[in-house]
Design an enzyme around this catalytic site. Sequence first.
Site, PDB file in Angstrom:
ATOM      1  N   CYS A 143       2.981   1.736   3.148  1.00 48.35           N
ATOM      2  CA  CYS A 143       4.104   0.790   3.211  1.00 48.35           C
ATOM      3  C   CYS A 143       5.249   1.264   2.312  1.00 48.35           C
ATOM      4  O   CYS A 143       6.418   1.200   2.694  1.00 48.35           O
ATOM      5  CB  CYS A 143       3.641  -0.603   2.800  1.00 48.35           C
ATOM      6  SG  CYS A 143       2.355  -1.273   3.885  1.00 48.35           S
ATOM      7  N   CYS A 179       0.841  -1.204   0.000  1.00 41.21           N
ATOM      8  CA  CYS A 179       0.000   0.000   0.000  1.00 41.21           C
ATOM      9  C   CYS A 179       0.880   1.260   0.000  1.00 41.21           C
ATOM     10  O   CYS A 179       2.092   1.181   0.160  1.00 41.21           O
ATOM     11  CB  CYS A 179      -0.920   0.000   1.219  1.00 41.21           C
ATOM     12  SG  CYS A 179      -0.056   0.193   2.787  1.00 41.21           S
TER      13      CYS A 179
END
Length: 77
Positions: free
Chosen positions: A13, A10
Amino acid sequence: MEIIILGTGCAKCKTTFDVVQSVVADSGIGATVSKEEDILEIVKYNIMSLPAVVVDGEVKIKGYVPTKDEVLKVITV
């Protein structure tokens, strides 16, 4: 030193990975930085919130994108 960023890919991240890489490069600390996106591997760390920063096998930060100062603190202790 081995630093692993746990996350499923994501945006948070990816940002965490970039922040950690930047801190390692700027500080001159000898560390390898890698990403772990395999959920079966992530589960082994027994955490419920991502992203997470693992330093030498120990989860140091989890659940949010850390600042550069926070990363520097956990990798220089």
